[in-house]
Design a protein around this motif. Structure first.
Motif, PDB file in Angstrom:
ATOM      1  N   PRO A 141       2.565  25.641 -43.175  1.00  0.00           N
ATOM      2  CA  PRO A 141       1.473  26.183 -44.005  1.00  0.00           C
ATOM      3  C   PRO A 141       0.605  25.150 -44.698  1.00  0.00           C
ATOM      4  N   ALA A 142       1.197  24.121 -45.290  1.00  0.00           N
ATOM      5  CA  ALA A 142       0.391  23.124 -46.007  1.00  0.00           C
ATOM      6  C   ALA A 142      -0.541  22.386 -45.049  1.00  0.00           C
ATOM      7  N   TRP A 143      -0.054  22.082 -43.849  1.00  0.00           N
ATOM      8  CA  TRP A 143      -0.887  21.413 -42.842  1.00  0.00           C
ATOM      9  C   TRP A 143      -2.036  22.322 -42.410  1.00  0.00           C
ATOM     10  N   LEU A 144      -1.751  23.594 -42.178  1.00  0.00           N
ATOM     11  CA  LEU A 144      -2.783  24.534 -41.754  1.00  0.00           C
ATOM     12  C   LEU A 144      -3.855  24.674 -42.833  1.00  0.00           C
ATOM     13  N   GLN A 145      -3.426  24.785 -44.070  1.00  0.00           N
ATOM     14  CA  GLN A 145      -4.365  24.948 -45.173  1.00  0.00           C
ATOM     15  C   GLN A 145      -5.282  23.738 -45.296  1.00  0.00           C
ATOM     16  N   ALA A 146      -4.715  22.544 -45.214  1.00  0.00           N
ATOM     17  CA  ALA A 146      -5.516  21.332 -45.340  1.00  0.00           C
ATOM     18  C   ALA A 146      -6.514  21.199 -44.193  1.00  0.00           C
ATOM     19  N   ALA A 147      -6.059  21.467 -42.975  1.00  0.00           N
ATOM     20  CA  ALA A 147      -6.943  21.353 -41.813  1.00  0.00           C
ATOM     21  C   ALA A 147      -8.076  22.368 -41.873  1.00  0.00           C
ATOM     22  N   GLN A 148      -7.771  23.583 -42.308  1.00  0.00           N
ATOM     23  CA  GLN A 148      -8.808  24.606 -42.429  1.00  0.00           C
ATOM     24  C   GLN A 148      -9.813  24.226 -43.505  1.00  0.00           C
ATOM     25  N   ALA A 149      -9.351  23.598 -44.595  1.00  0.00           N
ATOM     26  CA  ALA A 149     -10.258  23.152 -45.655  1.00  0.00           C
ATOM     27  C   ALA A 149     -11.220  22.085 -45.146  1.00  0.00           C
ATOM     28  N   LEU A 150     -10.817  21.369 -44.103  1.00  0.00           N
ATOM     29  CA  LEU A 150     -11.672  20.348 -43.493  1.00  0.00           C
ATOM     30  C   LEU A 150     -12.543  20.927 -42.376  1.00  0.00           C
ATOM     31  N   GLN A 151     -12.560  22.264 -42.281  1.00  0.00           N
ATOM     32  CA  GLN A 151     -13.371  22.992 -41.295  1.00  0.00           C
ATOM     33  C   GLN A 151     -12.944  22.699 -39.867  1.00  0.00           C
ATOM     34  N   MET A 152     -11.653  22.528 -39.691  1.00  0.00           N
ATOM     35  CA  MET A 152     -11.102  22.304 -38.359  1.00  0.00           C
ATOM     36  C   MET A 152     -10.619  23.628 -37.767  1.00  0.00           C
ATOM     37  N   GLN A 153     -10.559  23.672 -36.456  1.00  0.00           N
ATOM     38  CA  GLN A 153      -9.910  24.776 -35.760  1.00  0.00           C
ATOM     39  C   GLN A 153      -8.459  24.354 -35.528  1.00  0.00           C
ATOM     40  N   VAL A 154      -7.519  25.064 -36.114  1.00  0.00           N
ATOM     41  CA  VAL A 154      -6.136  24.619 -36.085  1.00  0.00           C
ATOM     42  C   VAL A 154      -5.205  25.805 -35.888  1.00  0.00           C
ATOM     43  N   ALA A 155      -4.134  25.574 -35.157  1.00  0.00           N
ATOM     44  CA  ALA A 155      -3.094  26.585 -34.969  1.00  0.00           C
ATOM     45  C   ALA A 155      -1.752  25.874 -34.911  1.00  0.00           C
ATOM     46  N   ASN A 156      -0.694  26.637 -35.131  1.00  0.00           N
ATOM     47  CA  ASN A 156       0.657  26.069 -35.058  1.00  0.00           C
ATOM     48  C   ASN A 156       1.503  26.896 -34.108  1.00  0.00           C
ATOM     49  N   VAL A 157       2.114  26.223 -33.152  1.00  0.00           N
ATOM     50  CA  VAL A 157       3.110  26.847 -32.269  1.00  0.00           C
ATOM     51  C   VAL A 157       4.424  26.115 -32.509  1.00  0.00           C
ATOM     52  N   PRO A 158       5.346  26.714 -33.249  1.00  0.00           N
ATOM     53  CA  PRO A 158       6.586  25.994 -33.594  1.00  0.00           C
ATOM     54  C   PRO A 158       7.435  25.726 -32.358  1.00  0.00           C
ATOM     55  N   LEU A 159       7.711  24.457 -32.131  1.00  0.00           N
ATOM     56  CA  LEU A 159       8.568  24.081 -31.001  1.00  0.00           C
ATOM     57  C   LEU A 159       9.988  23.787 -31.437  1.00  0.00           C
ATOM     58  N   LEU A 160      10.257  23.984 -32.710  1.00  0.00           N
ATOM     59  CA  LEU A 160      11.617  23.845 -33.227  1.00  0.00           C
ATOM     60  C   LEU A 160      11.879  24.949 -34.234  1.00  0.00           C
ATOM     61  N   GLU A 161      13.054  25.526 -34.181  1.00  0.00           N
ATOM     62  CA  GLU A 161      13.541  26.386 -35.240  1.00  0.00           C
ATOM     63  C   GLU A 161      14.668  25.651 -35.949  1.00  0.00           C
ATOM     64  N   LEU A 162      14.628  25.661 -37.274  1.00  0.00           N
ATOM     65  CA  LEU A 162      15.638  24.974 -38.068  1.00  0.00           C
ATOM     66  C   LEU A 162      16.552  26.011 -38.706  1.00  0.00           C
ATOM     67  N   GLU A 163      17.830  25.905 -38.392  1.00  0.00           N
ATOM     68  CA  GLU A 163      18.810  26.894 -38.851  1.00  0.00           C
ATOM     69  C   GLU A 163      19.826  26.217 -39.769  1.00  0.00           C
ATOM     70  N   PRO A 164      19.954  26.672 -41.018  1.00  0.00           N
ATOM     71  CA  PRO A 164      20.952  26.070 -41.906  1.00  0.00           C
ATOM     72  C   PRO A 164      22.359  26.221 -41.343  1.00  0.00           C
ATOM     73  N   ILE A 165      23.172  25.195 -41.514  1.00  0.00           N
ATOM     74  CA  ILE A 165      24.578  25.270 -41.121  1.00  0.00           C
ATOM     75  C   ILE A 165      25.365  25.811 -42.308  1.00  0.00           C
ATOM     76  N   PRO A 166      26.097  26.895 -42.125  1.00  0.00           N
ATOM     77  CA  PRO A 166      26.863  27.452 -43.252  1.00  0.00           C
ATOM     78  C   PRO A 166      27.786  26.405 -43.868  1.00  0.00           C
ATOM     79  N   GLU A 167      27.849  26.409 -45.169  1.00  0.00           N
ATOM     80  CA  GLU A 167      28.669  25.440 -45.875  1.00  0.00           C
ATOM     81  C   GLU A 167      30.148  25.729 -45.641  1.00  0.00           C
ATOM     82  N   ASP A 168      30.895  24.703 -45.235  1.00  0.00           N
ATOM     83  CA  ASP A 168      32.333  24.846 -45.061  1.00  0.00           C
ATOM     84  C   ASP A 168      33.052  24.028 -46.136  1.00  0.00           C
ATOM     85  N   ALA A 169      34.376  23.989 -46.053  1.00  0.00           N
ATOM     86  CA  ALA A 169      35.160  23.300 -47.086  1.00  0.00           C
ATOM     87  C   ALA A 169      34.843  21.806 -47.122  1.00  0.00           C
TER      88      ALA A 169
END
Length: 272
Positions: free
Chosen positions: A32-60
């Motif tokens: 979001p921050a990247w998209l907002q900044a690029a749009q403020a600069l009058q750029m045509q911008v889109a994001n296609v996430p090529l990674l999903e980040l999944e938290p690892i459940p906390e263990d002992a």
């Protein structure tokens, strides 16, 4: 603060960026921050996430490490996601942050997360040095003289490079790894695949080796794609070499994974 001023862009660069078409491939939560900044600069911008980040459940074991952070002299976060996990653990287990620790990050975005929480000192490479493990290891604070017989904790994603661990151990430190998240390839919809493989862009931004591998997989599955010819903006010489070895024809090392060096590199492309 004005976006242009915060990014330290010149008027010539701002003019070159207007109407530029930029495709990001950042994880959804980091875009979001990247998209907002690029749009403020009058750029045509889109994001296609090529990674999903999944938290690892906390263990002992993870809980034990969080409760014993004061046993470490050096704590390193390799990404904003790792920095956020550290901050959350401190908020859960430590009424006040433990003293006597040097906090490190690979990039400035991660450093800002730790600083906002009140940690100090937070040590990371300067923007001009690049957001890389190699640049972090070049800092005098992680020299052999400083590390001998010390204990280091590295907060990171599962399956990441072992360069930090191996180098710190070679310099005399005892190193513990704490995996706090894992990466996986997303399932792209038809519109995202079109943006990735068919839509015209002036440049595509890829900021990690995993995202580069997934991009290559998607392009290989779409033989009509012209993306192999589109300039690829990557944050380091290592990633540039990897992209070239995978068949990308035009690869630019932005020398940093934050938005400012990416935009400066794109502006340079547009004016050359």
């Amino acid at each position: 603060m004005d976006i242009c001023a915060s990014l330290e862009l010149t008027q010539a660069q701002i003019q070159a960026l207007k109407a530029s078409r930029l495709l990001l491939t950042r994880p959804q939560e980091r875009a979001p921050a990247w998209l907002q900044a690029a749009q403020a600069l009058q750029m045509q911008v889109a994001n296609v996430p090529l990674l999903e980040l999944e938290p690892i459940p906390e263990d002992a074991q993870a809980r034990h490490l969080w409760l014993n952070l004061d046993l470490f002299q050096h704590i390193i976060c390799v990404s904003p996601t790792a920095a956020q996990a550290l901050v959350q653990a401190l908020d859960t287990y430590w009424p006040q942050p433990p003293l006597g620790i040097d906090w490190y990050t690979v990039g400035t975005g991660s450093a800002q997360i730790l600083q906002a929480y009140g940690l100090a000192p937070v040590i990371c490479p300067q923007v001009a040095q690049g957001d890389t493990s190699e640049a972090l290891l070049d800092l005098p604070e992680l020299s052999t003289a400083r590390l001998a017989q010390s204990r280091c904790l590295i907060c990171r994603g599962e399956g990441g490079r072992m360069l930090l661990r191996d180098t710190l151990q070679a310099r005399g430190a005892s190193v513990t790894l704490l995996n706090v998240y894992r990466r996986r390839a997303p399932n792209l919809n038809t519109e995202q695949t079109h943006l990735l493989c068919q839509a015209p862009w002036d440049a595509v931004v890829v900021t990690s080796g995993e995202a580069l591998q997934y991009l290559t997989t998607y392009l290989t599955a779409n033989p009509q794609s012209q993306r192999w010819l589109t300039p690829l903006l990557v944050p380091s010489a290592r990633l540039m070499q990897e992209a070239q070895s995978l068949g990308f024809r035009s690869v630019v090392n932005t020398q940093g994974a934050t938005l400012a060096p990416v935009l400066r590199a794109l502006a340079s492309l547009k004016t050359n």
